[in-house]
Scaffold this motif. Structure first.
Motif, PDB file in Angstrom:
ATOM      1  N   THR A   1       0.838  -1.194   0.000  1.00 22.74           N
ATOM      2  CA  THR A   1       0.000   0.000   0.000  1.00 22.74           C
ATOM      3  C   THR A   1       0.876   1.247   0.000  1.00 22.74           C
ATOM      4  O   THR A   1       2.039   1.213   0.407  1.00 22.74           O
ATOM      5  N   ALA A   2       0.286   2.349  -0.461  1.00 23.70           N
ATOM      6  CA  ALA A   2       1.041   3.592  -0.568  1.00 23.70           C
ATOM      7  C   ALA A   2       1.505   4.070   0.805  1.00 23.70           C
ATOM      8  O   ALA A   2       2.640   4.521   0.962  1.00 23.70           O
ATOM      9  N   ARG A   3       0.659   3.945   1.793  1.00 26.98           N
ATOM     10  CA  ARG A   3       1.013   4.416   3.135  1.00 26.98           C
ATOM     11  C   ARG A   3       2.196   3.637   3.695  1.00 26.98           C
ATOM     12  O   ARG A   3       3.101   4.217   4.298  1.00 26.98           O
ATOM     13  N   LYS A   4       2.221   2.323   3.485  1.00 23.17           N
ATOM     14  CA  LYS A   4       3.347   1.517   3.957  1.00 23.17           C
ATOM     15  C   LYS A   4       4.626   1.878   3.207  1.00 23.17           C
ATOM     16  O   LYS A   4       5.712   1.901   3.786  1.00 23.17           O
ATOM     17  N   THR A   5       4.499   2.173   1.927  1.00 25.02           N
ATOM     18  CA  THR A   5       5.662   2.580   1.141  1.00 25.02           C
ATOM     19  C   THR A   5       6.235   3.885   1.665  1.00 25.02           C
ATOM     20  O   THR A   5       7.446   3.998   1.870  1.00 25.02           O
ATOM     21  N   TYR A   6       5.384   4.880   1.892  1.00 24.52           N
ATOM     22  CA  TYR A   6       5.852   6.179   2.371  1.00 24.52           C
ATOM     23  C   TYR A   6       6.474   6.049   3.759  1.00 24.52           C
ATOM     24  O   TYR A   6       7.482   6.690   4.056  1.00 24.52           O
ATOM     25  N   LYS A   7       5.867   5.220   4.594  1.00 17.61           N
ATOM     26  CA  LYS A   7       6.386   5.032   5.950  1.00 17.61           C
ATOM     27  C   LYS A   7       7.761   4.366   5.912  1.00 17.61           C
ATOM     28  O   LYS A   7       8.663   4.735   6.666  1.00 17.61           O
TER      29      LYS A   7
ATOM     30  N   SER B   1       5.493   9.684  -3.789  1.00 19.64           N
ATOM     31  CA  SER B   1       4.067   9.898  -3.966  1.00 19.64           C
ATOM     32  C   SER B   1       3.744  10.245  -5.416  1.00 19.64           C
ATOM     33  O   SER B   1       2.774   9.733  -5.987  1.00 19.64           O
TER      34      SER B   1
END
Length: 151
Positions: free
Chosen positions: A93-99, A123
């Motif tokens: 997921t995008a959130r896990k990638t950014y984190k 992003s």
């Protein structure tokens, strides 16, 4: 590119007016950009120049989707292939990638000043990898439009 007996500031002063990554524009007030793969913002500035700094971060699109983060090891000056590369898959997921990128770049104390730029770059890459939705057909509104369509 930094050598043990040459400071990064000296390298920047020598190469800032002409190097292979520099893109000069005569329009728009003479703006200068950079094509350096370890430059997150593509601005020609000492802070973001990956070839000058001992620690630099690059974020690019992966071959099969996702994001690839490349960090520069200070000890691998003569061995470019020894750079540290981490791929974040498209199935994450995008959130896990950014984190994960924030943890790697900023939280570990690597280059905390580049944290926002690295996450923004990731992003933008993730946004460009999304499938394009077809635009829905416009609905007819009003009596005049319905009469024109039926005629």
């Amino acid at each position: 590119m930094s050598l043990s007996n040459v400071s990064a500031d000296l390298i920047w002063e020598i190469t800032r007016s002409q190097n292979s990554y520099l893109v000069k524009r005569t329009q728009s007030g003479g703006v200068q950009f950079s094509r350096d793969p370890l430059n997150l913002t593509n601005k020609h500035a000492r802070k973001y120049a990956g070839f000058v700094n001992d620690k630099a971060v690059g974020v690019v699109a992966g071959e099969k989707g996702g994001v690839v983060v490349t960090t520069k090891k200070a000890g691998s000056i003569t061995k470019p292939s020894a750079r540290y590369t981490v791929a974040f898959g498209a199935n994450k997921t995008a959130r896990k990638t950014y984190k994960a990128i924030a943890r790697q770049v900023g939280k570990t104390g690597y280059r905390a000043d580049l944290l926002q730029a690295a996450v923004a770059r990731a992003s933008a890459i993730r946004r460009s990898q999304r499938p394009v939705k077809p635009e829905p057909a416009q609905k007819l509104r009003g009596n005049a439009a319905e009469k024109a369509a039926s005629a």
